[in-house]
Write a protein that holds these residues in place. Structure first.
Motif, PDB file in Angstrom:
ATOM      1  N   GLY A   1     -25.041   1.595-106.629  1.00 63.70           N
ATOM      2  CA  GLY A   1     -23.866   0.955-106.828  1.00 63.70           C
ATOM      3  C   GLY A   1     -23.644  -0.117-107.826  1.00 63.70           C
TER       4      GLY A   1
ATOM      5  N   LYS B   1     -14.923   2.001-114.955  1.00 65.81           N
ATOM      6  CA  LYS B   1     -16.487   1.954-115.148  1.00 65.81           C
ATOM      7  C   LYS B   1     -17.109   3.010-114.326  1.00 65.81           C
ATOM      8  CE  LYS B   1     -16.512  -2.472-116.644  1.00 65.81           C
ATOM      9  NZ  LYS B   1     -17.368  -2.995-117.641  1.00 65.81           N
ATOM     10  N   LYS B   2     -18.371   3.530-114.767  1.00 69.73           N
ATOM     11  CA  LYS B   2     -19.265   4.420-114.215  1.00 69.73           C
ATOM     12  C   LYS B   2     -20.321   3.763-113.216  1.00 69.73           C
ATOM     13  CE  LYS B   2     -20.669   7.404-117.765  1.00 69.73           C
ATOM     14  NZ  LYS B   2     -21.686   8.047-118.639  1.00 69.73           N
ATOM     15  N   GLN B   3     -20.205   4.278-111.856  1.00 69.34           N
ATOM     16  CA  GLN B   3     -20.902   3.512-110.815  1.00 69.34           C
ATOM     17  C   GLN B   3     -22.133   4.462-110.410  1.00 69.34           C
ATOM     18  OE1 GLN B   3     -18.714   2.650-107.213  1.00 69.34           O
ATOM     19  NE2 GLN B   3     -20.185   1.118-106.735  1.00 69.34           N
ATOM     20  N   CYS B   4     -23.237   3.825-110.246  1.00 68.85           N
ATOM     21  CA  CYS B   4     -24.458   4.548-109.815  1.00 68.85           C
ATOM     22  C   CYS B   4     -24.405   4.996-108.376  1.00 68.85           C
ATOM     23  CB  CYS B   4     -25.818   3.563-110.174  1.00 68.85           C
ATOM     24  SG  CYS B   4     -27.189   4.427-109.525  1.00 68.85           S
TER      25      CYS B   4
ATOM     26  N   CYS C   1     -28.847   4.117-115.507  1.00 65.88           N
ATOM     27  CA  CYS C   1     -28.614   3.018-114.550  1.00 65.88           C
ATOM     28  C   CYS C   1     -29.528   1.809-114.950  1.00 65.88           C
ATOM     29  CB  CYS C   1     -28.537   3.077-113.031  1.00 65.88           C
ATOM     30  SG  CYS C   1     -28.202   1.782-112.021  1.00 65.88           S
TER      31      CYS C   1
ATOM     32  N   LEU D   1     -22.551  -1.176-111.572  1.00 67.39           N
ATOM     33  CA  LEU D   1     -21.586  -0.791-112.452  1.00 67.39           C
ATOM     34  C   LEU D   1     -21.857  -0.820-114.081  1.00 67.39           C
ATOM     35  CD1 LEU D   1     -18.430  -2.598-110.984  1.00 67.39           C
ATOM     36  CD2 LEU D   1     -18.989  -0.078-110.628  1.00 67.39           C
TER      37      LEU D   1
ATOM     38  N   ASN E   1     -15.493   4.135-110.924  1.00 71.82           N
ATOM     39  CA  ASN E   1     -14.920   2.830-110.276  1.00 71.82           C
ATOM     40  C   ASN E   1     -14.039   2.127-111.010  1.00 71.82           C
ATOM     41  OD1 ASN E   1     -14.311   0.252-108.923  1.00 71.82           O
ATOM     42  ND2 ASN E   1     -16.444   0.200-107.899  1.00 71.82           N
TER      43      ASN E   1
ATOM     44  N   TRP F   1     -22.351  10.582-112.323  1.00 70.67           N
ATOM     45  CA  TRP F   1     -22.026   9.276-111.934  1.00 70.67           C
ATOM     46  C   TRP F   1     -20.670   9.247-110.956  1.00 70.67           C
ATOM     47  CZ3 TRP F   1     -24.504   5.384-113.863  1.00 70.67           C
ATOM     48  CH2 TRP F   1     -25.169   5.217-114.718  1.00 70.67           C
TER      49      TRP F   1
END
Length: 59
Positions: free
Chosen positions: A40, A33-36, A50, A42, A30, A27
């Motif tokens: 993208g 948060k985790k962002q793919c 995701c 969140l 951001n 990951w």
């Protein structure tokens, strides 16, 4: 006889020497948060997949 490194390897090495993280096996972050890395999206810090595109980290 050795072969020349691929342009992707050279680009990754260039970026990593300048402090960039080139490992895309997990990951991205951001804020809190985790962002793919694929789409993208969140997610909360507890997410394992995701919910937008279905991407999961390489283990």
């Amino acid at each position: 006889m050795a072969s020349a490194p691929s342009s992707d390897d050279m680009f990754d090495e260039f970026l990593s020497q300048r402090g960039h993280d080139v490992d895309q096996s997990g990951w991205e972050e951001n804020y809190n948060k985790k962002q793919c890395p694929d789409c993208g999206g969140l997610h909360e810090s507890t997410a394992a997949q995701c919910s937008v595109c279905g991407w999961t980290p390489v283990r």
